[in-house]
Motif scaffolding. Structure first.
Motif, PDB file in Angstrom:
ATOM      1  N   VAL A  67       0.825  -1.207   0.000  1.00 47.79           N
ATOM      2  CA  VAL A  67       0.000   0.000   0.000  1.00 47.79           C
ATOM      3  C   VAL A  67       0.861   1.261   0.000  1.00 47.79           C
ATOM      4  CG1 VAL A  67      -1.718   1.285   1.344  1.00 47.79           C
ATOM      5  CG2 VAL A  67      -1.893  -1.189   1.144  1.00 47.79           C
ATOM      6  N   HIS A  68       2.032   1.183   0.594  1.00 49.66           N
ATOM      7  CA  HIS A  68       2.878   2.371   0.727  1.00 49.66           C
ATOM      8  C   HIS A  68       3.764   2.649  -0.487  1.00 49.66           C
ATOM      9  CE1 HIS A  68       1.583   1.726   4.856  1.00 49.66           C
ATOM     10  NE2 HIS A  68       1.834   2.994   5.046  1.00 49.66           N
ATOM     11  N   PHE A  69       4.031   1.636  -1.297  1.00 48.35           N
ATOM     12  CA  PHE A  69       4.897   1.858  -2.464  1.00 48.35           C
ATOM     13  C   PHE A  69       4.351   2.899  -3.437  1.00 48.35           C
ATOM     14  CE2 PHE A  69       6.816  -2.390  -1.394  1.00 48.35           C
ATOM     15  CZ  PHE A  69       8.090  -1.909  -1.143  1.00 48.35           C
ATOM     16  N   PRO A  70       3.054   2.885  -3.786  1.00 46.53           N
ATOM     17  CA  PRO A  70       2.550   3.923  -4.701  1.00 46.53           C
ATOM     18  C   PRO A  70       2.663   5.343  -4.120  1.00 46.53           C
ATOM     19  CG  PRO A  70       1.000   2.090  -4.566  1.00 46.53           C
ATOM     20  CD  PRO A  70       2.047   1.858  -3.510  1.00 46.53           C
ATOM     21  N   VAL A  71       2.466   5.473  -2.830  1.00 47.53           N
ATOM     22  CA  VAL A  71       2.628   6.775  -2.175  1.00 47.53           C
ATOM     23  C   VAL A  71       4.084   7.213  -2.276  1.00 47.53           C
ATOM     24  CG1 VAL A  71       2.499   8.005   0.039  1.00 47.53           C
ATOM     25  CG2 VAL A  71       0.680   6.398  -0.609  1.00 47.53           C
ATOM     26  N   ASN A  72       4.984   6.297  -2.025  1.00 44.07           N
ATOM     27  CA  ASN A  72       6.417   6.557  -2.073  1.00 44.07           C
ATOM     28  C   ASN A  72       6.869   6.994  -3.467  1.00 44.07           C
ATOM     29  OD1 ASN A  72       9.064   6.446  -0.720  1.00 44.07           O
ATOM     30  ND2 ASN A  72       9.454   4.653  -1.998  1.00 44.07           N
ATOM     31  N   GLU A  73       6.193   6.528  -4.499  1.00 42.64           N
ATOM     32  CA  GLU A  73       6.515   6.937  -5.863  1.00 42.64           C
ATOM     33  C   GLU A  73       6.135   8.388  -6.124  1.00 42.64           C
ATOM     34  OE1 GLU A  73       4.904   4.223  -8.743  1.00 42.64           O
ATOM     35  OE2 GLU A  73       5.922   2.504  -7.828  1.00 42.64           O
ATOM     36  N   ILE A  74       5.083   8.859  -5.472  1.00 40.69           N
ATOM     37  CA  ILE A  74       4.621  10.243  -5.649  1.00 40.69           C
ATOM     38  C   ILE A  74       5.443  11.197  -4.795  1.00 40.69           C
ATOM     39  CG2 ILE A  74       2.664  11.813  -5.335  1.00 40.69           C
ATOM     40  CD1 ILE A  74       0.861   9.312  -5.889  1.00 40.69           C
ATOM     41  N   ALA A  75       5.630  10.842  -3.541  1.00 44.19           N
ATOM     42  CA  ALA A  75       6.429  11.653  -2.609  1.00 44.19           C
ATOM     43  C   ALA A  75       7.207  10.701  -1.716  1.00 44.19           C
ATOM     44  CB  ALA A  75       5.534  12.554  -1.763  1.00 44.19           C
ATOM     45  N   ALA A  76       8.497  10.878  -1.677  1.00 45.44           N
ATOM     46  CA  ALA A  76       9.372   9.973  -0.937  1.00 45.44           C
ATOM     47  C   ALA A  76       9.001   9.900   0.540  1.00 45.44           C
ATOM     48  CB  ALA A  76      10.821  10.410  -1.084  1.00 45.44           C
ATOM     49  N   ASN A 111       9.969  -1.430  14.935  1.00 41.84           N
ATOM     50  CA  ASN A 111      10.411  -2.403  13.940  1.00 41.84           C
ATOM     51  C   ASN A 111       9.748  -2.166  12.585  1.00 41.84           C
ATOM     52  OD1 ASN A 111      12.054  -3.647  15.840  1.00 41.84           O
ATOM     53  ND2 ASN A 111      10.510  -5.155  16.394  1.00 41.84           N
ATOM     54  N   ILE A 112       8.467  -1.877  12.605  1.00 40.32           N
ATOM     55  CA  ILE A 112       7.727  -1.604  11.370  1.00 40.32           C
ATOM     56  C   ILE A 112       8.301  -0.366  10.687  1.00 40.32           C
ATOM     57  CG2 ILE A 112       5.491  -0.807  10.476  1.00 40.32           C
ATOM     58  CD1 ILE A 112       4.231  -2.655  12.710  1.00 40.32           C
ATOM     59  N   ALA A 113       8.525   0.692  11.451  1.00 42.61           N
ATOM     60  CA  ALA A 113       9.046   1.941  10.875  1.00 42.61           C
ATOM     61  C   ALA A 113      10.428   1.724  10.254  1.00 42.61           C
ATOM     62  CB  ALA A 113       9.092   3.033  11.938  1.00 42.61           C
ATOM     63  N   LYS A 114      11.286   0.983  10.934  1.00 45.11           N
ATOM     64  CA  LYS A 114      12.626   0.715  10.388  1.00 45.11           C
ATOM     65  C   LYS A 114      12.541  -0.071   9.086  1.00 45.11           C
ATOM     66  CE  LYS A 114      14.983   0.707  14.830  1.00 45.11           C
ATOM     67  NZ  LYS A 114      15.530  -0.154  15.887  1.00 45.11           N
ATOM     68  N   LEU A 115      11.732  -1.105   9.077  1.00 45.20           N
ATOM     69  CA  LEU A 115      11.607  -1.939   7.889  1.00 45.20           C
ATOM     70  C   LEU A 115      11.005  -1.142   6.728  1.00 45.20           C
ATOM     71  CD1 LEU A 115      11.848  -4.695   6.515  1.00 45.20           C
ATOM     72  CD2 LEU A 115       9.564  -5.233   7.419  1.00 45.20           C
ATOM     73  N   MET A 116       9.956  -0.392   7.008  1.00 45.23           N
ATOM     74  CA  MET A 116       9.319   0.377   5.942  1.00 45.23           C
ATOM     75  C   MET A 116      10.246   1.459   5.405  1.00 45.23           C
ATOM     76  SD  MET A 116       5.316   0.613   6.840  1.00 45.23           S
ATOM     77  CE  MET A 116       4.864   0.843   5.136  1.00 45.23           C
ATOM     78  N   ALA A 117      10.937   2.143   6.289  1.00 48.49           N
ATOM     79  CA  ALA A 117      11.869   3.185   5.837  1.00 48.49           C
ATOM     80  C   ALA A 117      12.941   2.570   4.946  1.00 48.49           C
ATOM     81  CB  ALA A 117      12.500   3.891   7.035  1.00 48.49           C
ATOM     82  N   PHE A 118      13.458   1.430   5.334  1.00 45.71           N
ATOM     83  CA  PHE A 118      14.481   0.743   4.536  1.00 45.71           C
ATOM     84  C   PHE A 118      13.928   0.367   3.161  1.00 45.71           C
ATOM     85  CE2 PHE A 118      16.314  -3.272   3.077  1.00 45.71           C
ATOM     86  CZ  PHE A 118      17.642  -2.897   2.914  1.00 45.71           C
ATOM     87  N   LYS A 119      12.745  -0.249   3.131  1.00 44.87           N
ATOM     88  CA  LYS A 119      12.178  -0.713   1.864  1.00 44.87           C
ATOM     89  C   LYS A 119      11.760   0.448   0.960  1.00 44.87           C
ATOM     90  CE  LYS A 119      10.968  -5.400   2.940  1.00 44.87           C
ATOM     91  NZ  LYS A 119      10.052  -6.479   2.662  1.00 44.87           N
ATOM     92  N   MET A 120      11.259   1.523   1.540  1.00 44.24           N
ATOM     93  CA  MET A 120      10.875   2.676   0.723  1.00 44.24           C
ATOM     94  C   MET A 120      12.116   3.323   0.114  1.00 44.24           C
ATOM     95  SD  MET A 120       7.610   2.679   0.745  1.00 44.24           S
ATOM     96  CE  MET A 120       7.177   1.051   1.338  1.00 44.24           C
ATOM     97  N   ASN A 121      13.181   3.420   0.881  1.00 45.24           N
ATOM     98  CA  ASN A 121      14.437   3.972   0.393  1.00 45.24           C
ATOM     99  C   ASN A 121      15.001   3.085  -0.727  1.00 45.24           C
ATOM    100  OD1 ASN A 121      16.720   5.760   0.348  1.00 45.24           O
ATOM    101  ND2 ASN A 121      17.840   4.223   1.495  1.00 45.24           N
ATOM    102  N   LEU A 122      14.975   1.796  -0.508  1.00 40.51           N
ATOM    103  CA  LEU A 122      15.464   0.852  -1.505  1.00 40.51           C
ATOM    104  C   LEU A 122      14.663   0.957  -2.799  1.00 40.51           C
ATOM    105  CD1 LEU A 122      17.452  -1.475  -2.094  1.00 40.51           C
ATOM    106  CD2 LEU A 122      15.718  -3.036  -1.172  1.00 40.51           C
ATOM    107  N   ALA A 123      13.353   1.057  -2.691  1.00 40.06           N
ATOM    108  CA  ALA A 123      12.486   1.153  -3.869  1.00 40.06           C
ATOM    109  C   ALA A 123      12.798   2.405  -4.691  1.00 40.06           C
ATOM    110  CB  ALA A 123      11.021   1.149  -3.450  1.00 40.06           C
ATOM    111  N   ARG A 124      13.141   3.491  -4.032  1.00 44.17           N
ATOM    112  CA  ARG A 124      13.459   4.735  -4.753  1.00 44.17           C
ATOM    113  C   ARG A 124      14.771   4.612  -5.519  1.00 44.17           C
ATOM    114  NH1 ARG A 124      11.717   6.818   0.036  1.00 44.17           N
ATOM    115  NH2 ARG A 124      13.794   7.432   0.690  1.00 44.17           N
ATOM    116  N   ARG A 125      15.644   3.727  -5.076  1.00 47.57           N
ATOM    117  CA  ARG A 125      16.950   3.550  -5.722  1.00 47.57           C
ATOM    118  C   ARG A 125      16.878   2.644  -6.949  1.00 47.57           C
ATOM    119  NH1 ARG A 125      21.524   3.212  -1.120  1.00 47.57           N
ATOM    120  NH2 ARG A 125      20.729   4.854   0.207  1.00 47.57           N
ATOM    121  N   LEU A 126      15.847   1.815  -7.015  1.00 49.94           N
ATOM    122  CA  LEU A 126      15.755   0.829  -8.116  1.00 49.94           C
ATOM    123  C   LEU A 126      15.194   1.452  -9.369  1.00 49.94           C
ATOM    124  CD1 LEU A 126      14.431  -2.250  -6.123  1.00 49.94           C
ATOM    125  CD2 LEU A 126      16.772  -1.743  -6.790  1.00 49.94           C
TER     126      LEU A 126
END
Length: 126
Positions: A67-76, A111-126
């Motif tokens: 659910v968060h990946f599309p949001v992350n694409e619009i605004a990091a 734990n959720i915040a750390k994991l999500m922050a990591f994955k959102m950052n990673l997704a922006r790099r790909l």
């Protein structure tokens, strides 16, 4: 202070938390402007999410990461956003609850915040 021990307690926690979120200068725009959250749908989903996380009730169906990946694409979604989310969450818990489940809600959220922050950052790099 009371213990966090029922679905009703989770509803109080989640409702109180999101009342802060939608007014917050740092993260409100994700919910109000980008995701345009339907609160009648989102809040019950969050009740079930936390009921599953804290009480093992398995009432949550969904993939919070997806659910968060599309949001992350619009605004990091950046580390500072997750830190603010955590700050408001911890503040809300401490205003209403104490005890083992309150502590677990904090630990799980960290734990959720750390994991999500990591994955959102990673997704922006790909």
């Amino acid at each position: 202070m009371k213990k966090l021990e029922s679905r009703e307690d989770i509803e109080l926690l989640v409702n109180s938390f999101y009342a802060k979120v939608i007014k917050d200068e740092t993260i409100a725009f994700f919910f109000n402007d980008i995701a345009n959250v339907n609160w009648d749908y989102h809040l019950p989903k969050m009740y079930s999410f936390w009921e599953t996380i804290l009480f093992g009730q398995m009432t949550y169906k969904g993939n919070p990461m997806a659910v968060h990946f599309p949001v992350n694409e619009i605004a990091a979604l950046e580390k500072r956003h997750f830190e603010q989310w955590l700050k408001l969450w911890k503040e809300t818990i401490s205003e209403h609850f104490q005890g083992e489940n309150a502590d677990m809600a904090i630990t799980k959220s960290e734990n959720i915040a750390k994991l999500m922050a990591f994955k959102m950052n990673l997704a922006r790099r790909l």
